[in-house]
Design a protein around this motif. Structure first.
Motif, PDB file in Angstrom:
ATOM      1  N   TRP A 269       0.739  -1.327  -0.128  1.00 18.11           N
ATOM      2  CA  TRP A 269      -0.040  -0.108   0.055  1.00 18.11           C
ATOM      3  C   TRP A 269       0.938   1.230  -0.116  1.00 18.11           C
ATOM      4  O   TRP A 269       0.638   2.333  -0.778  1.00 18.11           O
ATOM      5  CB  TRP A 269      -1.018   0.082   1.256  1.00 18.11           C
TER       6      TRP A 269
ATOM      7  N   TRP B  98       1.136   3.766  -3.423  1.00 19.00           N
ATOM      8  CA  TRP B  98       0.300   4.942  -2.986  1.00 19.00           C
ATOM      9  C   TRP B  98      -1.348   4.460  -3.012  1.00 19.00           C
ATOM     10  O   TRP B  98      -1.804   5.470  -3.310  1.00 19.00           O
ATOM     11  CB  TRP B  98       0.777   6.201  -4.055  1.00 19.00           C
ATOM     12  N   GLY B  99      -1.454   3.376  -2.432  1.00 20.16           N
ATOM     13  CA  GLY B  99      -2.914   3.191  -2.250  1.00 20.16           C
ATOM     14  C   GLY B  99      -3.684   2.616  -3.366  1.00 20.16           C
ATOM     15  O   GLY B  99      -4.939   2.397  -3.226  1.00 20.16           O
TER      16      GLY B  99
ATOM     17  N   ARG C 149      -6.332   0.620   8.575  1.00 18.70           N
ATOM     18  CA  ARG C 149      -6.837   1.875   8.861  1.00 18.70           C
ATOM     19  C   ARG C 149      -7.332   1.819  10.440  1.00 18.70           C
ATOM     20  O   ARG C 149      -7.245   2.571  11.246  1.00 18.70           O
ATOM     21  CB  ARG C 149      -7.727   2.648   8.165  1.00 18.70           C
TER      22      ARG C 149
ATOM     23  N   ALA D  44      -4.931   7.639  12.223  1.00 20.05           N
ATOM     24  CA  ALA D  44      -4.272   8.785  11.663  1.00 20.05           C
ATOM     25  C   ALA D  44      -2.969   8.663  11.152  1.00 20.05           C
ATOM     26  O   ALA D  44      -2.303   9.436  10.297  1.00 20.05           O
ATOM     27  CB  ALA D  44      -4.427  10.158  12.446  1.00 20.05           C
ATOM     28  N   ASP D  45      -2.158   7.697  11.748  1.00 16.88           N
ATOM     29  CA  ASP D  45      -0.821   7.550  11.297  1.00 16.88           C
ATOM     30  C   ASP D  45      -0.649   7.447   9.802  1.00 16.88           C
ATOM     31  O   ASP D  45       0.153   7.844   9.210  1.00 16.88           O
ATOM     32  CB  ASP D  45      -0.304   6.536  11.943  1.00 16.88           C
ATOM     33  N   LEU D  46      -1.398   6.889   9.293  1.00 14.13           N
ATOM     34  CA  LEU D  46      -1.493   6.348   7.591  1.00 14.13           C
ATOM     35  C   LEU D  46      -1.583   7.700   6.892  1.00 14.13           C
ATOM     36  O   LEU D  46      -1.417   7.548   5.735  1.00 14.13           O
ATOM     37  CB  LEU D  46      -2.597   5.204   7.343  1.00 14.13           C
ATOM     38  N   ASP D  47      -2.272   8.761   7.479  1.00 13.42           N
ATOM     39  CA  ASP D  47      -2.294  10.146   6.839  1.00 13.42           C
ATOM     40  C   ASP D  47      -1.050  11.108   6.999  1.00 13.42           C
ATOM     41  O   ASP D  47      -0.853  11.874   6.258  1.00 13.42           O
ATOM     42  CB  ASP D  47      -3.693  10.605   6.964  1.00 13.42           C
ATOM     43  N   ASP D  48      -0.161  10.625   7.774  1.00 14.36           N
ATOM     44  CA  ASP D  48       0.938  11.340   8.157  1.00 14.36           C
ATOM     45  C   ASP D  48       2.119  11.091   7.265  1.00 14.36           C
ATOM     46  O   ASP D  48       2.554   9.799   7.307  1.00 14.36           O
ATOM     47  CB  ASP D  48       1.264  11.013   9.631  1.00 14.36           C
ATOM     48  N   PRO D  49       2.522  11.990   6.326  1.00 17.10           N
ATOM     49  CA  PRO D  49       3.778  11.507   5.464  1.00 17.10           C
ATOM     50  C   PRO D  49       4.765  11.038   6.204  1.00 17.10           C
ATOM     51  O   PRO D  49       5.533  10.155   5.631  1.00 17.10           O
ATOM     52  CB  PRO D  49       3.980  12.915   4.789  1.00 17.10           C
TER      53      PRO D  49
ATOM     54  N   ARG E 116       4.476   7.421   7.602  1.00 17.00           N
ATOM     55  CA  ARG E 116       4.401   6.533   6.414  1.00 17.00           C
ATOM     56  C   ARG E 116       5.706   6.407   5.672  1.00 17.00           C
ATOM     57  O   ARG E 116       5.955   5.159   5.515  1.00 17.00           O
ATOM     58  CB  ARG E 116       3.466   7.204   5.110  1.00 17.00           C
TER      59      ARG E 116
END
Length: 376
Positions: A318, A322-323, A347, A352-357, A360
């Protein structure tokens, strides 16, 4: 005696091409002295128990052998001169014996004695020749080692390095590679690489410096010479930065070879550091990677082994794609709907960690390191 000496020298000049030049200077003195010492020593032997050659005479003929090396000739020229001198001596001795009406048994004894004596002379010259060769080879090897040590220090100026390389008879290439070998593989590698490379043994390994291959053909030749030797080839560097190449080869050995038994694969080609730079960066500090893994992947710790492995693989795919479900499904060989199901689980676990560049990036760093180095 005087006329016999002149006849021997004249015959040598006529029959041995290497000695056709005028017998002048040190060379002429050495040839004449060697001839005179041979005859004088031989004629003094009858009725004594002394060895065929005294220490002084042996030194004379050893020096003649050494001189052949210094003159750039093989030993054959000197031995040919001995054979020519022996023929003249036997002919003169035989004539004298016959004029004195000695029998054939005396002639045979003289002949055997002369041949035995010249064998001793030849052996002494061969020893001198071999010793001089050995000394020269040892001196060259010492000078080559000095060049290598200067390069590995990385602090010598160009003039000093060029002078040392010239004295060692080694051509300094502008770009070099440092090669690391296990000690046991060094002799075969030295033989395969020849005099174009410099090498020095250390406590547990051997360091080799060679010109960086400039073409595909040169690269294949280097690989062929090192094939099956478990060699690690550092990245190409200018000669002044050779320590960088060696340092990275040492790091690669520690990270990729010592920790990964199958690092070289079945074909046993050498490992080129430049092709594994990312793996080296990731594995250079394993303790930091462990701490980073504990920090970023702790959410997976509570799962059973099977689900944890599946979700770990999905998380890396993932992050890598990039998903995008299609490429993820293709890589994992699962249905896109299964991808969606697993991503939903991720998720739920990571939030929210998965949305933090930054998070990631750190997750992918740890997962790629684990995948590339085969560590748990």
């Amino acid at each position: 005696m005087p006329s016999l000496v002149e006849e021997i020298i004249g015959t040598i000049r006529q029959t041995v091409p290497a000695y056709t030049r005028p017998l002048e200077g040190r060379f002429g003195v050495a040839v004449r002295r060697g001839t005179e010492v041979a005859l004088t020593s031989f004629l003094a032997l009858p009725g004594t128990s002394r060895p065929a050659l005294s220490a002084e005479a042996r030194g004379v003929y050893a020096a003649l052998g050494s001189g052949e090396v210094r003159q750039g000739r093989t030993l054959e020229s000197l031995l040919a001169a001995y054979r020519a001198g022996t023929r003249v001596t036997l002919r003169r001795f035989s004539q004298t014996a016959m004029e004195a009406h000695y029998g054939s048994e005396v002639l045979l004894a003289i002949g055997e004695s002369v041949l035995a004596y010249i064998e001793e002379v030849s052996a002494a010259s061969a020893e001198g020749f071999a010793f001089e060769q050995s000394e020269r080879a040892g001196e060259v090897d010492r000078r080559r080692t000095e060049v290598l040590e200067l390069l590995l220090l990385g602090q010598a100026d160009e003039v000093a390095v060029q002078q040392a390389a010239s004295a060692a008879g080694w051509s300094l290439a502008h770009h070099l590679v440092a090669i690391l070998l296990p000690l046991g593989e060094a002799p075969a590698a030295r033989f395969a690489l020849g005099r174009r490379a410099l090498s020095v043994d250390r406590d547990t390994d051997t360091v080799v410096l060679a010109a960086a291959p400039a073409t595909g053909k040169e690269r294949r030749e280097l690989e062929r010479a090192l094939r099956g030797r478990r060699a690690v080839i550092g990245p190409v560097r200018e000669w002044s930065r050779v320590p960088d190449s060696l340092r990275l080869a040492v790091t690669a050995t520690a990270v990729l070879v010592d920790e990964t038994p199958a690092a070289f694969g079945d074909d046993e080609l050498p490992l080129w550091v430049e092709e594994h730079l990312a793996d080296i960066v990731l594995g250079a500090e394993s303790a930091a990677l462990v701490d980073l893994g504990v920090r970023r992947l702790a959410a997976l710790d509570g799962l059973r082994a099977g689900p944890r492995q599946r979700l770990t693989e999905t998380l890396l795919a993932w992050l890598r794609h990039w998903g995008q479900r299609g490429p993820i499904a293709e890589e994992l060989r699962i249905h896109p709907q299964t991808v969606g199901y697993r991503v939903a689980q991720l998720r739920e676990l990571f939030g929210a960690d998965l949305d933090d560049p930054q998070v990631r990036f750190e997750m992918e760093l740890v997962l790629r390191a684990r995948q590339g180095l085969g560590t748990a």
